[in-house]
Design a protein around this motif. Sequence first.
Motif, mmCIF file in Angstrom:
data_model
loop_
_atom_site.group_PDB
_atom_site.id
_atom_site.type_symbol
_atom_site.label_atom_id
_atom_site.label_comp_id
_atom_site.label_asym_id
_atom_site.label_seq_id
_atom_site.Cartn_x
_atom_site.Cartn_y
_atom_site.Cartn_z
ATOM 1 N N LYS A 44 0.861 -1.118 -0.317
ATOM 2 C CA LYS A 44 0.142 0.153 -0.008
ATOM 3 C C LYS A 44 0.765 0.785 0.349
ATOM 4 O O LYS A 44 1.439 1.609 1.078
ATOM 5 C CB LYS A 44 -1.048 -0.152 1.431
ATOM 6 N N ILE A 45 0.899 2.646 -0.773
ATOM 7 C CA ILE A 45 1.493 3.546 -0.683
ATOM 8 C C ILE A 45 0.304 4.661 -0.374
ATOM 9 O O ILE A 45 -0.793 4.527 -1.291
ATOM 10 C CB ILE A 45 1.906 3.502 -2.547
ATOM 11 N N LYS A 46 1.265 5.339 0.127
ATOM 12 C CA LYS A 46 0.265 6.170 0.002
ATOM 13 C C LYS A 46 0.979 7.836 -0.532
ATOM 14 O O LYS A 46 1.974 7.813 -0.863
ATOM 15 C CB LYS A 46 0.520 6.757 2.083
ATOM 16 N N THR A 47 -0.690 8.413 -1.136
ATOM 17 C CA THR A 47 0.072 9.774 -1.981
ATOM 18 C C THR A 47 0.444 10.834 -1.084
ATOM 19 O O THR A 47 0.663 11.317 -0.509
ATOM 20 C CB THR A 47 -0.800 9.698 -2.893
ATOM 21 N N ILE A 48 1.364 11.679 -1.784
ATOM 22 C CA ILE A 48 0.796 13.560 -2.083
ATOM 23 C C ILE A 48 0.025 13.829 -1.502
ATOM 24 O O ILE A 48 -0.461 14.429 -0.593
ATOM 25 C CB ILE A 48 2.058 13.874 -2.697
ATOM 26 N N ASP A 49 -1.268 13.282 -1.943
ATOM 27 C CA ASP A 49 -2.739 13.828 -1.621
ATOM 28 C C ASP A 49 -3.525 12.965 -0.657
ATOM 29 O O ASP A 49 -4.915 12.779 -0.516
ATOM 30 C CB ASP A 49 -3.301 14.755 -3.226
ATOM 31 N N SER A 65 10.862 -7.640 -13.720
ATOM 32 C CA SER A 65 10.561 -7.043 -12.081
ATOM 33 C C SER A 65 9.379 -6.527 -13.181
ATOM 34 O O SER A 65 9.421 -4.850 -13.772
ATOM 35 C CB SER A 65 11.150 -6.738 -11.993
ATOM 36 N N VAL A 66 8.029 -6.878 -12.095
ATOM 37 C CA VAL A 66 7.334 -5.476 -12.623
ATOM 38 C C VAL A 66 6.131 -5.302 -11.286
ATOM 39 O O VAL A 66 6.203 -5.955 -10.066
ATOM 40 C CB VAL A 66 5.943 -6.872 -13.362
ATOM 41 N N LEU A 67 5.827 -4.051 -11.694
ATOM 42 C CA LEU A 67 5.188 -3.500 -10.694
ATOM 43 C C LEU A 67 4.091 -3.129 -11.106
ATOM 44 O O LEU A 67 3.815 -2.573 -12.263
ATOM 45 C CB LEU A 67 6.178 -2.141 -10.289
ATOM 46 N N GLY A 68 2.510 -3.670 -10.591
ATOM 47 C CA GLY A 68 1.604 -3.221 -11.463
ATOM 48 C C GLY A 68 0.696 -2.149 -10.196
ATOM 49 O O GLY A 68 1.292 -2.305 -9.215
ATOM 50 N N TRP A 69 -0.317 -1.236 -9.748
ATOM 51 C CA TRP A 69 -0.816 -0.657 -9.403
ATOM 52 C C TRP A 69 -2.405 -0.682 -10.381
ATOM 53 O O TRP A 69 -2.725 -0.674 -11.247
ATOM 54 C CB TRP A 69 -0.252 0.901 -9.629
ATOM 55 N N ASN A 70 -3.272 0.152 -9.152
ATOM 56 C CA ASN A 70 -4.960 0.081 -9.807
ATOM 57 C C ASN A 70 -4.983 1.563 -9.703
ATOM 58 O O ASN A 70 -4.316 2.763 -8.336
ATOM 59 C CB ASN A 70 -6.071 -0.209 -8.454
ATOM 60 N N ASP A 125 3.186 9.045 -10.103
ATOM 61 C CA ASP A 125 4.360 9.589 -9.677
ATOM 62 C C ASP A 125 4.219 8.715 -8.162
ATOM 63 O O ASP A 125 5.712 7.767 -7.739
ATOM 64 C CB ASP A 125 4.411 11.031 -8.997
ATOM 65 N N SER A 126 3.709 8.412 -6.747
ATOM 66 C CA SER A 126 4.437 7.728 -5.767
ATOM 67 C C SER A 126 4.174 6.331 -6.008
ATOM 68 O O SER A 126 5.934 6.192 -5.673
ATOM 69 C CB SER A 126 3.083 7.663 -4.707
ATOM 70 N N VAL A 127 3.787 5.418 -7.281
ATOM 71 C CA VAL A 127 4.264 4.122 -7.267
ATOM 72 C C VAL A 127 5.976 4.886 -8.143
ATOM 73 O O VAL A 127 6.319 3.193 -7.610
ATOM 74 C CB VAL A 127 3.748 4.273 -8.245
ATOM 75 N N VAL A 128 6.254 5.447 -8.809
ATOM 76 C CA VAL A 128 7.661 5.763 -9.310
ATOM 77 C C VAL A 128 8.604 6.031 -8.109
ATOM 78 O O VAL A 128 9.607 5.360 -7.732
ATOM 79 C CB VAL A 128 7.379 5.923 -10.287
ATOM 80 N N GLN A 129 8.033 6.698 -7.668
ATOM 81 C CA GLN A 129 9.057 7.189 -5.425
ATOM 82 C C GLN A 129 9.540 5.412 -5.279
ATOM 83 O O GLN A 129 10.508 5.758 -4.620
ATOM 84 C CB GLN A 129 8.384 8.195 -5.039
ATOM 85 N N PHE A 130 8.010 5.013 -4.774
ATOM 86 C CA PHE A 130 8.555 3.961 -4.150
ATOM 87 C C PHE A 130 9.117 2.610 -5.559
ATOM 88 O O PHE A 130 10.578 1.958 -4.232
ATOM 89 C CB PHE A 130 6.951 3.224 -3.866
#
Length: 524
Positions: free
Chosen positions: A218-223, A270-275, A296-301
């Motif tokens: 779980k990634i928390k974004t800037i907003d 290597s793969v990173l998926g997100w919704n 942006d948050s996914v990339v920073q993660f």
Amino acid sequence: MSFLSYMFGPNLYMEYKGVPEPQRKVYESGTVEKFGEHILSTLSVMWSVGYYTSPLIATFLYRRGYFVADSMPTLAKITTSVGLLVIISLVMRGVGRKQSRVYSNMIKALEAARANKTTGGASGELRRFDIDFSSWPVDFDVKSLTGDTKKPAVTASRREPLRFATLPCEVIAYLAINTFGLPMIYPGSVKLLEKFMRPMLISGRAKLVEDDNGIRYKIKTIDSNEIDTLFIDNRGDNVGNGKTLIICSEGNAGFYEVGIMGTPVALKYSVLGWNHPGFAGSSGTPYPHQDKNAIDSVVQFAINHLGFSVEDIIFYGWSIGGFSTLYAASIYPDAKGVVLDATFDDVLYLAVPRMPSQVAGIVKTAIRNYCNLNNAELAEQFNGPISFIRRTEDEIIAEDNHIETNRGNFLVLSVLKHRYPKIFGVPQLARIKGLLSKPLEPYSIPASEEKLSMSRLITYASDEGKSFPMLIGADYSEEVRTNMAVFLFRKHLRDYNSTHCTPLPGEYFTMPWDIPTEQGFVFT
């Protein structure tokens, strides 16, 4: 653990055993829990239906006189009865869950993770369970980063100033996009669709977790949105593709659980998926600004938590996911490349033909002010390698399956015109449009001319650099420019004979073509 933890705890869908598929255990609730949960689920569906049909329901109740003072006691009784039913259902659900050993184990793991403010890494106890993601602890908060220098600063896009003469149109456009408009553009955010697809999402997620060693984060974004992601790490694989990370951005009704991740996973990247925000386990709403903050948050993660360098990341987008992909590429220009599958140039040209002509002005205002998915504009901000895959039977971004109307054609032309303005003149654009009007035939340039085209590009790039626009071709003949235009066009586009939603075979997923540079190389 209090009884309230069981009453209001997350739904449990599956217990992972860490062994092959036949050993997975779908959570089976007991009779008491199942009955209580069924009532709550039914009420939830009724609420969702009521929300989307509220104008019709309100009109019906008003005409029947339910909004007058004499009818208030009746409405109060109905509300009280529903409230009592909800309380009874919650108690039944809590009793049933407390009797379940599996659910009790999950609650213990969840409370331990919350106490430690972490899921415990890849081997954390909570990762043995598939639960409602809203209860999952945050694994990575982008706000925790300070002084991040891996991403260049970008300025927010500006809206057109509000004019009094267009105020009625502006108001209608605002109401339209915030009621039915955005769900039409992003149907995956409609909760009724998610409820229908939930069994498929759970099954797809289980396959990624157990068969491909996927880890959910779980990634928390800037907003402050919470983004549901899943990472498959193949860096330890001997094949070599695992050092490259593919970040997958899904379509407007796509989810990573059943989406485009399967293609690069099968190729051992290597793969990173997100919704998208509002899709499945991700919170929020898929407005462009929230979607931008999410990717942006996914990339920073990927950079700060998973340990990938920007230069080892490929952005892969399908359909409307091309917007997220191109935005990421525009703010991370050092990325390894971009792969776009069945992607359009500008959502406006898809939205206007699908609405009555009388409201074209309102549609344009709504799109430009609140959902301006202009991929052609974003693509000009990325200097790296980029490739396109066109579906020859595409029924979504083409009119009546006519290949010459495919909006992907316009995106390809826009990128090529921007990158090589001296090569793509009027005659060359006419030639490329002719090629785009039908499925691509086998490559037709003589091998000698292909070598010459490559040599010209290498010489220019080695001397002048590869930044775009690249002004090569100003002193070439029309014939040479045409040959080079066809060469560049075929290096950027591949056709796949399929409809819009068919999974992409692995042989079509290749690294984007790039101009090689050789210091000191001189073309003769």
